[in-house]
Every structure is written in structure tokens, then in C-alpha cells.
Design a protein around this motif. Structure first.
Motif, mmCIF file in Angstrom:
data_model
loop_
_atom_site.group_PDB
_atom_site.id
_atom_site.type_symbol
_atom_site.label_atom_id
_atom_site.label_comp_id
_atom_site.label_asym_id
_atom_site.label_seq_id
_atom_site.Cartn_x
_atom_site.Cartn_y
_atom_site.Cartn_z
ATOM 1 N N LEU A 44 0.808 -1.226 0.000
ATOM 2 C CA LEU A 44 0.000 0.000 0.000
ATOM 3 C C LEU A 44 0.838 1.272 0.000
ATOM 4 N N PHE A 45 1.936 1.238 0.747
ATOM 5 C CA PHE A 45 2.660 2.482 0.972
ATOM 6 C C PHE A 45 4.029 2.508 0.296
ATOM 7 N N ALA A 46 4.322 1.498 -0.508
ATOM 8 C CA ALA A 46 5.614 1.510 -1.201
ATOM 9 C C ALA A 46 5.632 2.661 -2.199
ATOM 10 N N ARG A 47 6.757 3.361 -2.221
ATOM 11 C CA ARG A 47 6.862 4.536 -3.098
ATOM 12 C C ARG A 47 7.792 4.230 -4.255
ATOM 13 N N PRO A 48 7.261 4.169 -5.471
ATOM 14 C CA PRO A 48 8.192 4.005 -6.603
ATOM 15 C C PRO A 48 9.038 5.261 -6.743
ATOM 16 N N THR A 49 10.259 5.078 -7.224
ATOM 17 C CA THR A 49 11.108 6.252 -7.456
ATOM 18 C C THR A 49 10.615 6.976 -8.703
ATOM 19 N N PRO A 50 10.956 8.245 -8.840
ATOM 20 C CA PRO A 50 10.585 8.958 -10.076
ATOM 21 C C PRO A 50 11.096 8.256 -11.329
ATOM 22 N N GLU A 51 12.274 7.673 -11.231
ATOM 23 C CA GLU A 51 12.810 6.956 -12.394
ATOM 24 C C GLU A 51 11.938 5.747 -12.722
ATOM 25 N N GLU A 52 11.472 5.041 -11.687
ATOM 26 C CA GLU A 52 10.589 3.890 -11.921
ATOM 27 C C GLU A 52 9.266 4.344 -12.522
ATOM 28 N N LEU A 53 8.748 5.470 -12.080
ATOM 29 C CA LEU A 53 7.497 5.985 -12.642
ATOM 30 C C LEU A 53 7.654 6.309 -14.119
ATOM 31 N N ALA A 54 8.784 6.915 -14.474
ATOM 32 C CA ALA A 54 9.032 7.237 -15.884
ATOM 33 C C ALA A 54 9.161 5.956 -16.703
#
Lengths: 476, 180
Positions: free
Chosen positions: A461-471
């Protein structure tokens, strides 16, 4: 010097379109209803509320400018929240924006179209207020049919039409300010009937926020926008100022030219609590021609909002069905017209059913608008918190636009929005009426999002993808 | 140390990724050439801004052998519930246009490919006498929708089935229209 690769990476959307999208549809029925009722009830106090809302939105635009230029991703609000707060809150906040805004704001616009047509067009004067839903729903169904047939409306005239809408409001407002007035007015915007203390101002700020929300609309265009790091902040700041200017000028003009008479002494219903001031304003400015010009502009604007809901959402639902996120039925295309008819039907039904239920009741429309504002502000607060966390955790990320005096813009905007949510109900509407709608939907959406993530997508639920992973996710 | 600026892919970038072409040549921010099904094709991203909505759609163009006379043929499926057969209607041109329409409509490969391909527009034209024919397919997938209400955007991808259907269509077009 720009290389060929740089040139090839430039977007296909220019600044004029970006500005037009940021200004948006300020002449929409629901916006005019909100502004008119606000000035009628609050006069100069509503003007102060607009100023507060404008300042809060300025800080919010600073946050969105940093978000949009640091994370120039198509996911926009979803990605901004995901990067700092994780998927659950990102899904919850985004679904609130999808469903709640479509349900609340879409319904408000559908219902308001009928109310305005009832007072603007003489041949409809005999229609009872509770039957005006027929006009809005009729328009929604008409657009549904048009979209099923694959007919595209408006074409590529968005920039021109937005400019005409904005210019209409400003022109009528300026003439209203300059023209001699028979209305006895206290101050620039008239007296307040809801008090003049700070609490009175704050209770109108929620309404005032509705005039500005959505200015961040330009951020989903980041991947297609030329010179996005410059044009995103520019479009949002200029758009915000353009909207504020138009609303102030409109408010000043209409309060000078149309008297806010009490229509029903028993209930205290005043003219500005109804759509009646709009045609009177048009009459006062340019006679019958002005009345019909404004009436057509308002109808056109309302129709544009409805058309967007019906044109945009079905294609999004088609994509989600193709991705397996929602049932495959939404990926069905009509054999001849190749249009996503199931999605169009859903997009037509959602605002129509609720518009029929509320039967032209303006207070119900306002409650919907205010619940929609709560949903928007909720999303904004999540974005502010997320961007603050991201700045602290990833200070080295390239930020073409950095919000000045970090974290003040995010803190001030969020604090102001929390206060706005607390004082969301103007006189005549109770806080509970708004909160019931907002919090029930929020609870349902949050629970569904948690279930979907845990049991279907099987993601924390609370894992945060990195901006690089989002891209990378957007590329895959 | 400052990290490199994040650059999310444009719609054209994502379409080219979805198509998995053999070779890609970027010509402009909104167009590229690539190889699909072994044949050279063009890919064009078109922005259509409407009130409160911006739509970026993709069209694939296929150029073939030289045509004879100026022609324009529109293709669409029959049916109200299920996709029927693909029919070709001549919008411009004479006997040559009708002959081109017949060859396309009677080609089993084109019919099969179009049963699976989600397109919004499909047309063939020969712009001037002797010019190569060009097929243009406006795809449903490979598009991007940005709306204000609600304020968000989404890319609609081209999945494997769509990619295969498109490749099959490109190949079948070259077979059907190999010679004028």
C-alpha cells in the motif's frame, strides 16, 4: 545549440493551447452560478474570499509547477502523489478526482445547463424549475449519440473559443463597470448578507475555490508540450491571473447593473440565488443582443463541459479495459462507428441519473459543487505533502522549476485548503450536507483501492516508486 | 550531484515502443518512419484540442505501388452489434478506384486483420495520377487523452493483439494492391 535529437524530443503542443487549457471553461454554468451566488450573498466579502482563494492557488500553482516540471509524466496527479506517498493514496486521490468530480461536477453542470436555459430563452419560461433537468439530460444524451456516431465537435478551435469565452466575460464586466448604474451599491461589489467578519470570508472561500480548481489541467500535457519546464508554470500562473481578472470584472459589472431583489420574502430567496441575473445582465449591457449572446455563450460552455466528459472518459475506460483493469465490455467498439459505446453509456448515465434526482434544486447543485471542491482540495493536499516529502528525500532531482522558499508554498496552500474544507459550507448549507457526500465516497474509494492493491495487483500500500521507476512504467 | 532531468516519453515514443518495429527513424516530434510487418510505414501523432479535452491520436500510413488515377476509398465494417465484413466505398475516382476498392474488400488477409484491429478511420487514396497509393489507419490505441474534468491524462496502449493485427494488415495491403 539544439541538436536534432533535442528538436525531435520537443512536444507538439504550444503555449497558446497550454494557456487555453489552464484558463479552461470559466464561463461554464456551474462557475457562473457559483460566482453570481457568491457576489449576491457576500458582495465585497466574496471578493475578499476570491482573493484568498487566488493567493492559495498561487501557492498551489508553485507546487504543481515543481511537480509538473520535475515529474513530466502523463499520470499527473497520480504520479505526483505516488512518488511521495505511495500507491494507495495515489489511487485513492486519483479515483476521487475521476469518479467524484465526474459525479459531482458533471452532475452540477448538467443540472445548471437546464436552469440557465430556463431563464435565458423565452420559449422555455413556462417550464417548471424541477423539470429543467430535461434540458441538461437531453443535451447529455444528444452528445452521447453524437459521440457514438463518431462525430467530433468543436474541432481545433479550443484556443479561439476559450479566448472568446474569456473575452465575453471580461467585456460584459467592463461595460457593466463603466455604464451608469441604477443599482444602489455599497462598495465595488455590494453589501454582504452573510456578515463581514473573518468567518464570513472563510465560509465563502470554498465557493471561491471552485472558480480556480483545475488550473493544473495543463500538467497532463507535459509529455506533449513544447518547452514544458517553461510553459507549464507560465500557463498556470497566467491562467490563474486571467481567471481572477475575469471573475472580478464580471462580479463588479453584474452587481452594478442587476439589483439583488428579494424574490420571496418568506424564504429570503434573492435574485442572485437564482440564474435570473445572467439574462438581466446581458440585457443591461447590450439589450436583447447581449441577452442572447450571453445565453448562447453559457449554453455553449455548459455543452462543452458535458461534451468533454462524454468524449474523454469512454476512451480512458477503453484503455483501462484493454489493460485488464476494468471489465472487457468497456473495450467493445461499435462495428461501424468504432466508438466505445459502453463507456459512452456510463458517461451519459452518471450525471443524468443524479441530475434527474436533484430536479433543478440549486442548493443541491451547490452541495455537489462543494463536495467536488472537497475532493479536489483533498487531492491538492496529497500532492503538496508528497512533493514536500520528495524534495526532502530526493533533493538532487533536476527541478527546472523549484517552488520558492520551500516548504512555505506547500505548507501555506495545504493549511489554507484545510481551513477551506472546514469552512466549506456557506450560509444556507450545512457542513454535514457536504461532508456526508464527500467522506462516504472517500471511505468507499479508499477501501476499494486498498482491496484492489492488496488482493488484485498484489502491491504494497505504501511503497513509493522512485521517479525513475514511474518514468519507466510510463514507457513500458 | 544533480540527477539527470526526467524525461517521460511522448505519445509517439510510446507508440513506437508498443509497435516493436524493426527499424525506427524519427523525422519530427510528431512523425516517424518504421518497419511494420517487414514493410516501411509512417507513424503520425496528431493533436486535437477540444474544449477541456486534448486528444493525441496516432495514424499509421502505408505506401505502396504506383496507382493509376486519383482515387479515394473509405473502408468501414458492417454491423450494429458484431463486426461484419469490411466494405469499401469509393469517395473519389472512377473505374480504377472501384477496382482498388474491390481488391481490398475481397482480400481475406485484410478482412481477417481488420476483425481484430481497433481503428477509427481507414482509407486508401491515390492523390494524383501515377502516385503511389497510400493507406491511412487511425488507431484507437496508441492515443493519449488529457481531460480537465477530471484533471488527468492517460495513454491508451497498443497491445500485442493490436500490434499483430496491424502487421497483418500492412502485409495484406501490399499483397492486395501489389500491382495497379
Amino acid at each position: 545549440m539544439a541538436t536534432k535529437q533535442d528538436v525531435l524530443k520537443q512536444g507538439v503542443i504550444g503555449f497558446p493551447t497550454a494557456l487555453a487549457t489552464a484558463v479552461g471553461l470559466i464561463i461554464a454554468s456551474s462557475v457562473l452560478l457559483t460566482a453570481t451566488q457568491g457576489f449576491g450573498a457576500g458582495g465585497g466579502v466574496f471578493a475578499w474570499a476570491i482573493l484568498i482563494a487566488f493567493v492559495l492557488m498561487l501557492f498551489q500553482v508553485m507546487v504543481f509547477s515543481e511537480a509538473g516540471t520535475t515529474l513530466p509524466l502523463a499520470g499527473s496527479v497520480y504520479d505526483y502523489i505516488n512518488a511521495g506517498l505511495g500507491r494507495w493514496l495515489a489511487v485513492t486521490g486519483t479515483i476521487m478526482a475521476y469518479l467524484v468530480v465526474h459525479l459531482f461536477a458533471g452532475t452540477a453542470e448538467t443540472a445548471a445547463i437546464g436552469l440557465f436555459a430556463n431563464v435565458n430563452f423565452g420559449f422555455m419560461e413556462g417550464m417548471a424549475v424541477e423539470d429543467t433537468w430535461v434540458v441538461g439530460v437531453g443535451l447529455v444524451v444528444l452528445f452521447g449519440v453524437v459521440n457514438v456516431l463518431g462525430v467530433e465537435l468543436y474541432g481545433a478551435f479550443e484556443v479561439v473559443l476559450t479566448a472568446v469565452m474569456w473575452a465575453t466575460l471580461v467585456l460584459f464586466g467592463i461595460i457593466g463597470l463603466l455604464k451608469a448604474s441604477d443599482v444602489e451599491l455599497s462598495g465595488w461589489f455590494g453589501q454582504s448578507f452573510v456578515g463581514t467578519d473573518l468567518e464570513a470570508v472563510l465560509t465563502l472561500t470554498g465557493l471561491a475555490m471552485f472558480l480556480f480548481v483545475g488550473v493544473e489541467y495543463v500538467t497532463p500535457l507535459a509529455t506533449e508540450l513544447r518547452d514544458a519546464s517553461r510553459n507549464i508554470p507560465r500557463a498556470m500562473f497566467i491562467g490563474l491571473i486571467a481567471v481572477a481578472l475575469a471573475i472580478f470584472v464580471y462580479g463588479g459589472g453584474i452587481t452594478r447593473q442587476v439589483s439583488n431583489d428579494v424574490l420571496d420574502p418568506a424564504t429570503g430567496l434573492a435574485k442572485f440565488d437564482t440564474p435570473l441575473p445572467i439574462p438581466e445582465f446581458g440585457d443591461a449591457i447590450m439589450g436583447t443582443f447581449g441577452r442572447y449572446w450571453l445565453a448562447i455563450a453559457v449554453l455553449f460552455a455548459g455543452a462543452a463541459t458535458v461534451s468533454t466528459l462524454i468524449a474523454g472518459i469512454p476512451r480512458i475506460l477503453y484503455g483501462m479495459a484493454k489493460d485488464g483493469v476494468i471489465p472487457k465490455a468497456f473495450a467493445y467498439l461499435h462495428p461501424r462507428f468504432k466508438t466505445p459505446v459502453v463507456g459512452i453509456l456510463v458517461a451519459v448515465l452518471i450525471p443524468s441519473i443524479y441530475a434527474v434526482i436533484i430536479k433543478g434544486d440549486i442548493d443541491s447543485i451547490l452541495v455537489l459543487i462543494l463536495a467536488g471542491v472537497c475532493a479536489w482540495l483533498f487531492g491538492y493536499i496529497l500532492v503538496n505533502v508528497s512533493m514536500t516529502i520528495l524534495r526532502l528525500r530526493r533533493p538532487e532531482l533536476t527541478r527546472p522549476y523549484r517552488m520558492p522558499l520551500f516548504p512555505l508554498p506547500a505548507v501555506i496552500a495545504s493549511a489554507g485548503m484545510l481551513v477551506t474544507i472546514w469552512y466549506i459550507a456557506p450560509p444556507g448549507i450545512t457542513r454535514g450536507e457536504v461532508y456526508v457526500r464527500f467522506f462516504v465516497i472517500l471511505a468507499i474509494v479508499a477501501a476499494l483501492a486498498a482491496l484492489q492493491l492488496v488482493f488484485v495487483a498484489k502491491k504494497p500500500l505504501f511503497a513509493r516508486p522512485t521517479p525513475e521507476e514511474l518514468a519507466r512504467e510510463e514507457s513500458s | 550531484m544533480v540527477a539527470a532531468r526526467l524525461r517521460a516519453p511522448s505519445v509517439l515514443d510510446r507508440v513506437l515502443t508498443d509497435l516493436e518495429p524493426d527499424a525506427v527513424e524519427r523525422l519530427a516530434p510528431d512523425r516517424a518512419r518504421c518497419s511494420i510487418g517487414g514493410h516501411r510505414c509512417g507513424v503520425v501523432a496528431t493533436v486535437r484540442s477540444k474544449m477541456l479535452l486534448t486528444l493525441v491520436t496516432t495514424s499509421v500510413t502505408v505506401d505502396g505501388a504506383a496507382g493509376i488515377a486519383t482515387s479515394e476509398v473509405r473502408l468501414a465494417h458492417r454491423g450494429q452489434l458484431r463486426r461484419g465484413s469490411l466494405t469499401a466505398r469509393v469517395r473519389r475516382g472512377g473505374d480504377d478506384a472501384h477496382a482498388m476498392a474491390d481488391r481490398v474488400a475481397s482480400n481475406d488477409g485484410i478482412q481477417r486483420a481488420c476483425q481484430h484491429l481497433d481503428f477509427t478511420r481507414f482509407w486508401l487514396h491515390v492523390p494524383t495520377p501515377g502516385a503511389p497509393w497510400r493507406a491511412t489507419v487511425a488507431l484507437m490505441g496508441g492515443s493519449y487523452v488529457a481531460t480537465r474534468v477530471p484533471p488527468s491524462g492517460r495513454y491508451i496502449s497498443l497491445d500485442a493483439e493490436q500490434r499483430r493485427a496491424l502487421a497483418d494488415l500492412v502485409g495484406a495491403l501490399h499483397v492486395a494492391l501489389a500491382t495497379p
